[in-house]
Design a protein around this motif. Sequence first.
Motif, PDB file in Angstrom:
ATOM      1  N   THR A   7       0.834  -1.195   0.000  1.00  0.00           N
ATOM      2  CA  THR A   7       0.000   0.000   0.000  1.00  0.00           C
ATOM      3  C   THR A   7       0.871   1.247   0.000  1.00  0.00           C
ATOM      4  OG1 THR A   7      -0.100  -0.055   2.410  1.00  0.00           O
ATOM      5  CG2 THR A   7      -1.896  -1.130   1.197  1.00  0.00           C
ATOM      6  N   GLU A   8       2.159   1.083   0.126  1.00  0.00           N
ATOM      7  CA  GLU A   8       3.070   2.208   0.128  1.00  0.00           C
ATOM      8  C   GLU A   8       3.343   2.658  -1.300  1.00  0.00           C
ATOM      9  OE1 GLU A   8       7.229   2.561   1.986  1.00  0.00           O
ATOM     10  OE2 GLU A   8       6.151   1.086   3.169  1.00  0.00           O
ATOM     11  N   VAL A   9       3.268   3.935  -1.572  1.00  0.00           N
ATOM     12  CA  VAL A   9       3.569   4.455  -2.902  1.00  0.00           C
ATOM     13  C   VAL A   9       5.060   4.310  -3.153  1.00  0.00           C
ATOM     14  CG1 VAL A   9       3.584   6.520  -4.343  1.00  0.00           C
ATOM     15  CG2 VAL A   9       1.664   6.077  -2.815  1.00  0.00           C
ATOM     16  N   GLY A  10       5.413   3.804  -4.331  1.00  0.00           N
ATOM     17  CA  GLY A  10       6.823   3.667  -4.688  1.00  0.00           C
ATOM     18  C   GLY A  10       7.443   2.367  -4.240  1.00  0.00           C
ATOM     19  N   ARG A  11       6.723   1.583  -3.451  1.00  0.00           N
ATOM     20  CA  ARG A  11       7.271   0.317  -2.997  1.00  0.00           C
ATOM     21  C   ARG A  11       6.865  -0.772  -3.972  1.00  0.00           C
ATOM     22  NH1 ARG A  11       7.593  -2.287   2.945  1.00  0.00           N
ATOM     23  NH2 ARG A  11       8.146  -4.335   2.246  1.00  0.00           N
ATOM     24  N   GLU A  12       7.804  -1.628  -4.314  1.00  0.00           N
ATOM     25  CA  GLU A  12       7.526  -2.652  -5.308  1.00  0.00           C
ATOM     26  C   GLU A  12       7.022  -3.924  -4.659  1.00  0.00           C
ATOM     27  OE1 GLU A  12      10.383  -3.214  -8.306  1.00  0.00           O
ATOM     28  OE2 GLU A  12      11.227  -1.233  -8.010  1.00  0.00           O
ATOM     29  N   GLN A  13       6.302  -4.704  -5.450  1.00  0.00           N
ATOM     30  CA  GLN A  13       5.817  -5.977  -4.983  1.00  0.00           C
ATOM     31  C   GLN A  13       6.927  -7.002  -5.090  1.00  0.00           C
ATOM     32  OE1 GLN A  13       2.348  -6.992  -7.152  1.00  0.00           O
ATOM     33  NE2 GLN A  13       1.215  -5.197  -6.492  1.00  0.00           N
ATOM     34  N   ALA A  14       6.897  -7.970  -4.210  1.00  0.00           N
ATOM     35  CA  ALA A  14       7.901  -9.028  -4.226  1.00  0.00           C
ATOM     36  C   ALA A  14       7.209 -10.357  -4.034  1.00  0.00           C
ATOM     37  CB  ALA A  14       8.913  -8.808  -3.100  1.00  0.00           C
ATOM     38  N   PRO A  16       6.436 -13.768  -2.140  1.00  0.00           N
ATOM     39  CA  PRO A  16       6.332 -13.990  -0.698  1.00  0.00           C
ATOM     40  C   PRO A  16       7.673 -14.385  -0.099  1.00  0.00           C
ATOM     41  CG  PRO A  16       4.500 -15.026  -1.850  1.00  0.00           C
ATOM     42  CD  PRO A  16       5.449 -14.538  -2.894  1.00  0.00           C
ATOM     43  N   GLY A  17       8.017 -13.751   0.994  1.00  0.00           N
ATOM     44  CA  GLY A  17       9.249 -14.053   1.707  1.00  0.00           C
ATOM     45  C   GLY A  17      10.469 -13.312   1.195  1.00  0.00           C
ATOM     46  N   VAL A  18      10.327 -12.512   0.124  1.00  0.00           N
ATOM     47  CA  VAL A  18      11.459 -11.759  -0.415  1.00  0.00           C
ATOM     48  C   VAL A  18      11.259 -10.295  -0.052  1.00  0.00           C
ATOM     49  CG1 VAL A  18      12.719 -11.076  -2.486  1.00  0.00           C
ATOM     50  CG2 VAL A  18      11.732 -13.365  -2.332  1.00  0.00           C
ATOM     51  N   PRO A  19      12.114  -9.768   0.824  1.00  0.00           N
ATOM     52  CA  PRO A  19      11.934  -8.380   1.244  1.00  0.00           C
ATOM     53  C   PRO A  19      12.367  -7.417   0.149  1.00  0.00           C
ATOM     54  CG  PRO A  19      13.891  -9.294   2.254  1.00  0.00           C
ATOM     55  CD  PRO A  19      13.226 -10.404   1.501  1.00  0.00           C
ATOM     56  N   VAL A  20      11.493  -6.491  -0.183  1.00  0.00           N
ATOM     57  CA  VAL A  20      11.815  -5.434  -1.121  1.00  0.00           C
ATOM     58  C   VAL A  20      11.353  -4.144  -0.487  1.00  0.00           C
ATOM     59  CG1 VAL A  20      11.369  -4.436  -3.389  1.00  0.00           C
ATOM     60  CG2 VAL A  20      11.615  -6.890  -3.152  1.00  0.00           C
ATOM     61  N   ALA A  21      12.217  -3.172  -0.443  1.00  0.00           N
ATOM     62  CA  ALA A  21      11.876  -1.885   0.139  1.00  0.00           C
ATOM     63  C   ALA A  21      12.549  -0.805  -0.678  1.00  0.00           C
ATOM     64  CB  ALA A  21      12.348  -1.819   1.590  1.00  0.00           C
ATOM     65  N   THR A  22      12.183   0.424  -0.412  1.00  0.00           N
ATOM     66  CA  THR A  22      12.886   1.535  -1.013  1.00  0.00           C
ATOM     67  C   THR A  22      14.112   1.778  -0.146  1.00  0.00           C
ATOM     68  OG1 THR A  22      10.790   2.444  -1.751  1.00  0.00           O
ATOM     69  CG2 THR A  22      12.689   3.924  -1.747  1.00  0.00           C
ATOM     70  N   PRO A  23      15.289   1.337  -0.633  1.00  0.00           N
ATOM     71  CA  PRO A  23      16.475   1.390   0.213  1.00  0.00           C
ATOM     72  C   PRO A  23      17.057   2.789   0.344  1.00  0.00           C
ATOM     73  CG  PRO A  23      17.018   0.442  -1.908  1.00  0.00           C
ATOM     74  CD  PRO A  23      15.549   0.707  -1.907  1.00  0.00           C
ATOM     75  N   SER A  24      17.491   3.089   1.543  1.00  0.00           N
ATOM     76  CA  SER A  24      18.245   4.313   1.768  1.00  0.00           C
ATOM     77  C   SER A  24      19.714   3.971   1.497  1.00  0.00           C
ATOM     78  CB  SER A  24      18.074   4.776   3.217  1.00  0.00           C
ATOM     79  OG  SER A  24      18.749   3.882   4.083  1.00  0.00           O
ATOM     80  N   PRO A  25      20.588   4.967   1.393  1.00  0.00           N
ATOM     81  CA  PRO A  25      22.001   4.654   1.159  1.00  0.00           C
ATOM     82  C   PRO A  25      22.589   3.714   2.216  1.00  0.00           C
ATOM     83  CG  PRO A  25      21.600   6.972   0.760  1.00  0.00           C
ATOM     84  CD  PRO A  25      20.325   6.394   1.330  1.00  0.00           C
ATOM     85  N   ALA A  26      22.150   3.852   3.466  1.00  0.00           N
ATOM     86  CA  ALA A  26      22.654   2.963   4.517  1.00  0.00           C
ATOM     87  C   ALA A  26      22.174   1.532   4.304  1.00  0.00           C
ATOM     88  CB  ALA A  26      22.217   3.469   5.887  1.00  0.00           C
ATOM     89  N   ASP A  27      20.926   1.381   3.782  1.00  0.00           N
ATOM     90  CA  ASP A  27      20.371   0.050   3.534  1.00  0.00           C
ATOM     91  C   ASP A  27      21.087  -0.674   2.412  1.00  0.00           C
ATOM     92  OD1 ASP A  27      18.432   0.359   5.480  1.00  0.00           O
ATOM     93  OD2 ASP A  27      16.942   1.140   4.073  1.00  0.00           O
ATOM     94  N   ALA A  32      19.870  -8.062   2.557  1.00  0.00           N
ATOM     95  CA  ALA A  32      18.473  -8.482   2.553  1.00  0.00           C
ATOM     96  C   ALA A  32      17.595  -7.508   1.764  1.00  0.00           C
ATOM     97  CB  ALA A  32      17.955  -8.597   3.982  1.00  0.00           C
ATOM     98  N   VAL A  33      18.115  -6.323   1.434  1.00  0.00           N
ATOM     99  CA  VAL A  33      17.351  -5.337   0.691  1.00  0.00           C
ATOM    100  C   VAL A  33      17.755  -5.423  -0.776  1.00  0.00           C
ATOM    101  CG1 VAL A  33      16.830  -2.895   0.402  1.00  0.00           C
ATOM    102  CG2 VAL A  33      17.166  -3.821   2.689  1.00  0.00           C
ATOM    103  N   LEU A  34      16.794  -5.753  -1.614  1.00  0.00           N
ATOM    104  CA  LEU A  34      17.056  -5.898  -3.042  1.00  0.00           C
ATOM    105  C   LEU A  34      17.030  -4.552  -3.744  1.00  0.00           C
ATOM    106  CD1 LEU A  34      14.776  -8.970  -3.829  1.00  0.00           C
ATOM    107  CD2 LEU A  34      17.260  -8.949  -3.556  1.00  0.00           C
ATOM    108  N   PRO A  35      17.808  -4.421  -4.818  1.00  0.00           N
ATOM    109  CA  PRO A  35      17.715  -3.195  -5.622  1.00  0.00           C
ATOM    110  C   PRO A  35      16.331  -3.095  -6.262  1.00  0.00           C
ATOM    111  CG  PRO A  35      19.651  -4.491  -6.220  1.00  0.00           C
ATOM    112  CD  PRO A  35      18.825  -5.333  -5.310  1.00  0.00           C
ATOM    113  N   ARG A  36      15.950  -1.896  -6.610  1.00  0.00           N
ATOM    114  CA  ARG A  36      14.670  -1.683  -7.295  1.00  0.00           C
ATOM    115  C   ARG A  36      14.711  -2.310  -8.680  1.00  0.00           C
ATOM    116  NH1 ARG A  36      15.405   4.288  -5.803  1.00  0.00           N
ATOM    117  NH2 ARG A  36      14.487   4.394  -3.751  1.00  0.00           N
TER     118      ARG A  36
END
Length: 137
Positions: A7-14, A16-27, A32-36
């Motif tokens: 439901t987050e704008v800009g967040r991609e679907q993944a 099940p069980g694969v974490p995808v987020a909008t990564p910050s430079p630290a992330d 565990a954080v996949l590229p967009r």
Amino acid sequence: MSTQVSTEVGREQAAPGVPVATPSPADRRDPAVLPRRAELARSVEVLRLLADPTRLAVLALLDGTELSVTAIAHAVDRPVPAVSQHLAKLRAGRLVTTRRDGTTVHYTQANEHVAALVANVLHHAEHTLYDVPPHHR
């Protein structure tokens, strides 16, 4: 089978069980954080450009210098029109930049990331071919 919906704008679907987020430079350092998807797609385009021996040779040749298409063609022992076509693709892919001096166009690597990418792929290839790679001698 359930579908993961964001439901987050800009967040991609993944899947099940694969974490995808909008990564910050630290992330970026967190494996565990996949590229967009856009970053992955662009990376594949860059790798496809590097997957040609002439283009890879041209980029290696341009490390730390700028050369005209004629000088590049002579150095890689290819016809000027063929090298010009390769340079057009590299320019469109933002791997080289140009500087015009009268009627002569000089090419150079776009930035230090291109230089590192080319050096790393060539060094890796040496490691697969030699017990003691030339860059370690």
